[in-house]
Motif scaffolding. Structure first.
Motif, short mmCIF file in Angstrom:
data_model
loop_
_atom_site.label_atom_id
_atom_site.label_comp_id
_atom_site.label_asym_id
_atom_site.label_seq_id
_atom_site.Cartn_x
_atom_site.Cartn_y
_atom_site.Cartn_z
N ALA A 44 0.68 4.24 -2.87
CA ALA A 44 0.42 5.64 -2.51
C ALA A 44 1.52 6.57 -3.03
CB ALA A 44 0.29 5.78 -1.00
N ASP A 45 2.77 6.09 -3.00
CA ASP A 45 3.90 6.94 -3.39
C ASP A 45 4.21 6.88 -4.89
OD1 ASP A 45 4.15 7.75 -0.77
OD2 ASP A 45 5.87 6.46 -0.33
N PRO A 84 0.80 -1.23 0.00
CA PRO A 84 0.00 0.00 0.00
C PRO A 84 0.83 1.29 0.00
CG PRO A 84 -1.05 -1.60 1.41
CD PRO A 84 0.27 -2.20 0.98
N VAL A 85 1.92 1.32 0.74
CA VAL A 85 2.77 2.53 0.75
C VAL A 85 3.37 2.79 -0.63
CG1 VAL A 85 4.88 1.37 1.54
CG2 VAL A 85 4.53 3.79 2.03
#
Length: 112
Positions: A29-30, A25-26
């Motif tokens: 998002a990035d 997920p990170v």
């Protein structure tokens, strides 16, 4: 030079089943997949995965990732490898469980 990615077990299983991933997920998002060098991996685990079990450590050869791998300044001014494409199972050199013992993740000897 090997670089490393930590995945939670469910993320690792999904990656294996699909044959490719856009990351955790990170990463989604990035907009890129975060990696660490051998010297950075323990700090990454402590900062982003503190107390988590059922983690997997993946090793990849940085040179094999081509121009999609960028080294960018991150915490403390250090350069971190970031991948700007999907990660493929064929990129993975090896994977190992990343157990936690007495609150600390135990990294494999191959990293030292």
């Amino acid at each position: 030079m090997l670089i490393y990615k930590i995945f939670r077990q469910a993320e690792w299983k999904a990656f294996q089943a699909d044959g490719e991933t856009r990351g955790a997920p990170v990463d989604l998002a990035d907009g890129f997949i975060h990696f660490s060098t051998a010297a950075q991996a323990a700090e990454t685990a402590a900062k982003h995965f503190a107390g988590e079990s059922d983690l997997w450590l993946l090793a990849l050869e940085a040179d094999d990732l081509g121009d999609a791998l960028k080294w960018e300044v991150s915490r403390g001014g250090a350069l971190f490898p970031h991948l700007f494409r999907d990660l493929h199972m064929t990129d993975v050199k090896w994977s190992k469980p990343l157990p936690i013992v007495d609150g600390t993740h135990q990294f494999p000897d191959e990293m030292t």
